[in-house]
Design an enzyme around this catalytic site. Structure first.
Site, PDB file in Angstrom:
ATOM      1  N   SER A   7       0.848  -1.195   0.000  1.00 49.82           N
ATOM      2  CA  SER A   7       0.000   0.000   0.000  1.00 49.82           C
ATOM      3  C   SER A   7       0.881   1.240   0.000  1.00 49.82           C
ATOM      4  CB  SER A   7      -0.958  -0.027   1.200  1.00 49.82           C
ATOM      5  OG  SER A   7      -1.871   1.052   1.144  1.00 49.82           O
ATOM      6  N   THR A   8       0.772   2.107   0.987  1.00 52.34           N
ATOM      7  CA  THR A   8       1.537   3.344   1.018  1.00 52.34           C
ATOM      8  C   THR A   8       3.035   3.061   0.941  1.00 52.34           C
ATOM      9  OG1 THR A   8      -0.176   4.255   2.467  1.00 52.34           O
ATOM     10  CG2 THR A   8       1.861   5.507   2.266  1.00 52.34           C
ATOM     11  N   ASP A  17      -4.712  -4.520   5.966  1.00 54.58           N
ATOM     12  CA  ASP A  17      -5.100  -5.399   4.862  1.00 54.58           C
ATOM     13  C   ASP A  17      -3.960  -6.364   4.532  1.00 54.58           C
ATOM     14  OD1 ASP A  17      -6.684  -6.417   2.788  1.00 54.58           O
ATOM     15  OD2 ASP A  17      -5.819  -5.031   1.326  1.00 54.58           O
ATOM     16  N   HIS A  28      -2.629  -1.183  -3.363  1.00 55.05           N
ATOM     17  CA  HIS A  28      -3.760  -0.265  -3.219  1.00 55.05           C
ATOM     18  C   HIS A  28      -3.550   0.929  -4.151  1.00 55.05           C
ATOM     19  CE1 HIS A  28      -4.351  -1.864   1.161  1.00 55.05           C
ATOM     20  NE2 HIS A  28      -4.822  -2.689   0.243  1.00 55.05           N
ATOM     21  N   MET A  73      -0.151   1.373   5.114  1.00 53.54           N
ATOM     22  CA  MET A  73      -0.932   1.702   6.292  1.00 53.54           C
ATOM     23  C   MET A  73      -2.083   0.713   6.439  1.00 53.54           C
ATOM     24  SD  MET A  73      -2.691   5.162   4.752  1.00 53.54           S
ATOM     25  CE  MET A  73      -4.200   5.255   5.702  1.00 53.54           C
TER      26      MET A  73
END
Length: 347
Positions: free
Chosen positions: A167-168, A290, A193, A287
């Site tokens: 993600s991030t 998930d 993401h 973050m």
């Protein structure tokens, strides 16, 4: 209570006003400065010492990318880009992430739903920015991966598939990890993401730079060695077994853990196919949580599981949760993950 400080940089006053209202709806934050161009922003950063900055990708006099490259070496801080979903806006945003931007928020289309979604996205990313590993800035600078193949890197893999969730900070992390991968690797499926319109361009950029083939996944593609399949934005990516062969499966059911694509959906599909014990599973910077439960499910069904360590994560969120619930067998620096995958996969 001490509030976290933000500076807003955007050439449109109405947009700055909207962003300010969004930020100050959270009592933990205050806007300490607004700037219409990078030169105003530079002076305010020196004076106000903000914790976070929001930055429009399109700026007068100096574009956002050039500003980032000049600003961050002197004033390392998390910068959240505001991006349009156009092809040009997407390309600039990906360049900004390469240049050291923390994350991005897609500008709303103007509908009430898009305004609410953009506001929630911004507030969520502001919160995550407080955990930004600023010391990583030097390692997030853009590098040019090599297309030259190295014979010594080729491995005889026994692993059937590799799955990755991120993600991030993931766009940069994936780029670095996959730069150490070659066509001898088994199929690699990635749930990053990312919204619609971003994933095709992201996959195309990686495909042009890396030694392996990188594509945005489509439904019912036969999984092939030396190929990386990126989950398309706003869709889930899964693995399915058809006539004894492994294929992609693209679906658009509800979001899981607030995401589509969801890492848990990809990870759980491996278990459902009965190939967890022939899979290497990796969770990278991001973050939230998930992928953590999915990684534990994989481990409990025989998969070897790897997690990125805190020191090399932009945000030590998803890997932290996975590690704390016992889902991670090997917690490693980003630069060691490909070699560990190669070592494990050949046994």
């Amino acid at each position: 209570m001490k509030k976290n400080k933000v500076i807003i940089v955007d050439d449109q006053r109405t947009v700055r006003g909207m962003i300010k209202r969004w930020i100050e709806s959270d009592p933990n934050w205050e806007v300490v400065g607004e700037a219409s161009n990078p030169f105003e922003a530079r002076d305010q950063i020196i004076e106000k010492q903000p914790d976070v900055m929001t930055l429009d990708v399109h700026m007068p006099e100096m574009d956002g990318i050039e500003f980032l490259k000049k600003l961050l070496p002197q004033h390392p801080m998390p910068v959240i880009m505001f991006s349009s979903s156009t092809t040009e806006g997407t390309a600039i945003t990906l360049e900004a992430l390469d240049a050291g931007a923390f994350d991005y928020v897609t500008k709303p289309s103007g509908t009430p739903e898009s305004l609410i979604e953009a506001k929630e996205d911004l507030l969520s990313k502001l919160h995550a920015a407080l955990n930004y590993n600023v010391s990583l800035y030097q390692n997030t600078k853009s590098t040019t991966p090599s297309k030259i193949l190295s014979a010594k890197r080729h491995t005889s893999f026994k692993t059937k598939v590799i799955v990755i969730g991120s993600s991030t900070g993931g766009t940069t992390a994936l780029r670095k990890l996959l730069d150490d991968v070659d066509e001898s690797f088994p199929p690699i499926l990635v749930a990053q993401h990312m919204p619609e319109n971003f994933t095709a361009l992201f996959a195309g950029r990686l495909n042009a730079e890396l030694k392996v083939k990188v594509i945005e996944a489509k439904d019912k593609q036969l999984l092939e060695n030396g190929t990386v399949y990126i989950a398309p934005g706003n869709f889930h990516l899964e693995i399915q077994k058809l006539n004894g062969e492994l294929y992609t499966k693209i679906t658009q059911f509800e979001k899981v853990n607030g995401h589509r694509p969801s890492v848990d959906v990809l990870f759980d599909s491996v278990v459902n196919c009965g190939i967890a014990n022939q899979t290497i599973s990796i969770i990278l910077t991001g973050m939230g949580s998930d992928g953590a439960k999915g990684l534990l499910n994989l481990k409990n069904n025989g998969s070897i599981t790897l997690g990125q360590n805190k020191e090399t994560c932009v945000v030590y969120g998803m890997p932290k949760v996975a590690f704390e619930i016992g889902a991670v067998m090997y917690q490693l620096p980003l630069e060691s993950i490909a070699d560990k995958t190669r070592e494990i996969g050949s046994k």
